[in-house]
Design an enzyme around this catalytic site. Structure first.
Site, PDB file in Angstrom:
ATOM      1  N   ARG A   1      39.130  41.933  41.974  1.00  0.00           N
ATOM      2  CA  ARG A   1      40.138  41.472  41.009  1.00  0.00           C
ATOM      3  C   ARG A   1      40.525  42.596  40.049  1.00  0.00           C
ATOM      4  NH1 ARG A   1      36.180  37.548  41.542  1.00  0.00           N
ATOM      5  NH2 ARG A   1      36.871  35.553  42.409  1.00  0.00           N
TER       6      ARG A   1
ATOM      7  N   ALA B   1      45.565  32.992  33.417  1.00  0.00           N
ATOM      8  CA  ALA B   1      44.817  32.855  34.672  1.00  0.00           C
ATOM      9  C   ALA B   1      44.995  34.080  35.556  1.00  0.00           C
ATOM     10  CB  ALA B   1      45.260  31.607  35.422  1.00  0.00           C
TER      11      ALA B   1
ATOM     12  N   ASN C   1      44.701  37.669  37.155  1.00  0.00           N
ATOM     13  CA  ASN C   1      43.563  38.589  37.275  1.00  0.00           C
ATOM     14  C   ASN C   1      43.972  40.037  37.027  1.00  0.00           C
ATOM     15  OD1 ASN C   1      41.246  37.007  37.853  1.00  0.00           O
ATOM     16  ND2 ASN C   1      42.145  36.503  39.853  1.00  0.00           N
TER      17      ASN C   1
ATOM     18  N   VAL D   1      41.288  38.494  34.835  1.00  0.00           N
ATOM     19  CA  VAL D   1      41.626  37.577  33.751  1.00  0.00           C
ATOM     20  C   VAL D   1      41.066  38.008  32.394  1.00  0.00           C
ATOM     21  CG1 VAL D   1      39.669  36.019  34.162  1.00  0.00           C
ATOM     22  CG2 VAL D   1      41.770  35.142  33.127  1.00  0.00           C
TER      23      VAL D   1
ATOM     24  N   SER E   1      31.715  28.747  37.191  1.00  0.00           N
ATOM     25  CA  SER E   1      30.691  27.796  36.748  1.00  0.00           C
ATOM     26  C   SER E   1      30.770  26.508  37.550  1.00  0.00           C
ATOM     27  CB  SER E   1      30.864  27.503  35.251  1.00  0.00           C
ATOM     28  OG  SER E   1      30.694  28.675  34.473  1.00  0.00           O
TER      29      SER E   1
ATOM     30  N   ARG F   1      31.875  26.311  40.651  1.00  0.00           N
ATOM     31  CA  ARG F   1      31.349  26.630  41.978  1.00  0.00           C
ATOM     32  C   ARG F   1      29.822  26.620  41.979  1.00  0.00           C
ATOM     33  NH1 ARG F   1      35.746  31.564  42.791  1.00  0.00           N
ATOM     34  NH2 ARG F   1      37.342  30.324  43.889  1.00  0.00           N
TER      35      ARG F   1
ATOM     36  N   HIS G   1      34.878  37.589  35.138  1.00  0.00           N
ATOM     37  CA  HIS G   1      35.257  36.771  36.294  1.00  0.00           C
ATOM     38  C   HIS G   1      35.410  37.732  37.470  1.00  0.00           C
ATOM     39  CE1 HIS G   1      37.131  33.955  38.955  1.00  0.00           C
ATOM     40  NE2 HIS G   1      38.317  34.539  38.899  1.00  0.00           N
TER      41      HIS G   1
ATOM     42  N   THR H   1      43.158  31.732  46.769  1.00  0.00           N
ATOM     43  CA  THR H   1      42.633  30.460  46.261  1.00  0.00           C
ATOM     44  C   THR H   1      43.634  29.885  45.272  1.00  0.00           C
ATOM     45  OG1 THR H   1      41.474  31.431  44.377  1.00  0.00           O
ATOM     46  CG2 THR H   1      40.294  31.371  46.461  1.00  0.00           C
TER      47      THR H   1
END
Length: 324
Positions: free
Chosen positions: A91, A121, A123, A125, A152, A154, A178, A233
């Protein structure tokens, strides 16, 4: 009679932005949903498609395209614009393009008189959230990122499958970037109020096989597993955006792992990273400072150093640590 109209704008109507819009519309989170994209025709198409959902929902949300000049009275601006990482990239490798996009759109949004909350949101991020904070000049409570909220979730999903409990009965967070340097604060993960580490210790015959380090690696990599199979995703992050948006508008005071500007918390300043935070109608109310173990604090420091190194690539000088 005065009416308070809840207005949300989404900038970027690709798969993440449109999934967030779909979740927001289906849950009746706002009264008016504005969509903006550099590809105007794409934005128009998404609005038309979304508007055809209204008959099957419980509320009437008005959906339409907009310009940056129309965002002056919007409550929340969600930014999803930006490219997903390509195969072989992280990312963090998308930082250059993301920074240019923010530098282009944020001044236009602020020129409209916008004084609401930015929810980022795009990236990477954590760095994009910090960049928007600097570009906008808004107080830190009004600029937050989705951070490690999805990570979290996931983590809790994986644990719920092993423990056979509802993931919503599991409380805990991944923290930091992230991305690849995030970590799980295992010392604060609980299941129904009982510490996970205690549960594992008491049920070694049943749970002794759990590899917590591998689980964190799985959390880090699963986004790329999805990317390899379907391109990117969007459902998970789309619903996370809707959840955070609803929490803000409803003044829920929920605690969510978000990318926040730190001002001394966890020993860090002038940096955005994933931490548990209390979210209200004014945005960030308070960063929740967990008492991390020494090992967890070291992982947190490592993660913030990784972010600072990449921040330097877009002009944010890495500050030398002061010896005390």
């Amino acid at each position: 009679m005065q009416q308070n109209i809840r207005k949300v704008a989404i900038i970027g109507t690709g798969l993440v932005g449109s999934s967030a819009a779909y979740s927001i519309l289906n849950q009746g989170i706002c009264d008016e949903l504005l969509m903006i994209d550099i590809n105007t025709e794409r934005a128009v198409g998404e609005c038309l498609d979304l508007s055809h959902c209204i008959d099957f929902t419980n509320s009437r949300t008005k959906v339409h395209t907009a310009t940056y000049q129309e965002l002056g009275d919007v409550d929340i601006v969600v930014i999803t614009a930006g490219p997903p990482p390509k195969p072989g990239q992280t990312r963090l490798d998308t930082i250059g393009i993301g920074a240019k996009i923010m530098a282009d759109i944020i001044p236009q949004i602020m020129a409209s008189g916008f004084n609401g909350i930015f929810l980022i949101a795009s990236n990477p991020v954590d760095i994009m959230t910090y960049h928007v904070w600097k570009l906008s000049g808004l107080p830190r409570n009004q600029v937050i990122g989705t951070g490690t909220s999805l990570d979290s979730s996931r983590l809790k999903t994986y644990l719920s499958e092993i423990l056979d409990v509802d993931p919503r009965s599991i409380y805990g967070y991944t923290m930091g970037e992230h991305g690849d340097s995030q970590f799980a604060a295992w010392s604060h993960v609980t299941v129904g109020g009982k510490p996970l580490l205690q549960i594992i210790e008491e049920q070694k015959d049943k749970l002794g096989h759990i590899d917590l380090d591998q689980m964190v690696e799985d959390v880090k990599k699963v986004g790329f597993e999805i990317l390899k199979r379907k391109g990117t995703t969007y459902y998970g992050i789309g619903n996370a955006i809707a959840f955070i948006t609803k929490s803000i508008l409803n003044d829920d005071h929920k605690i969510i792992a978000l990318s926040c500007v730190l001002d001394g918390e966890y020993g860090e300043t002038d940096l955005c990273t994933g931490v548990p935070a209390i979210i209200t109608r004014q945005g960030l109310k308070e960063v929740v400072e967990l008492h991390l173990t020494e090992a967890e604090q070291e992982k947190f420091a490592h993660s913030t150093n990784v972010l600072r190194d990449y921040m330097a690539s877009i002009g944010y000088e890495k500050k030398a640590l002061e010896l005390v």
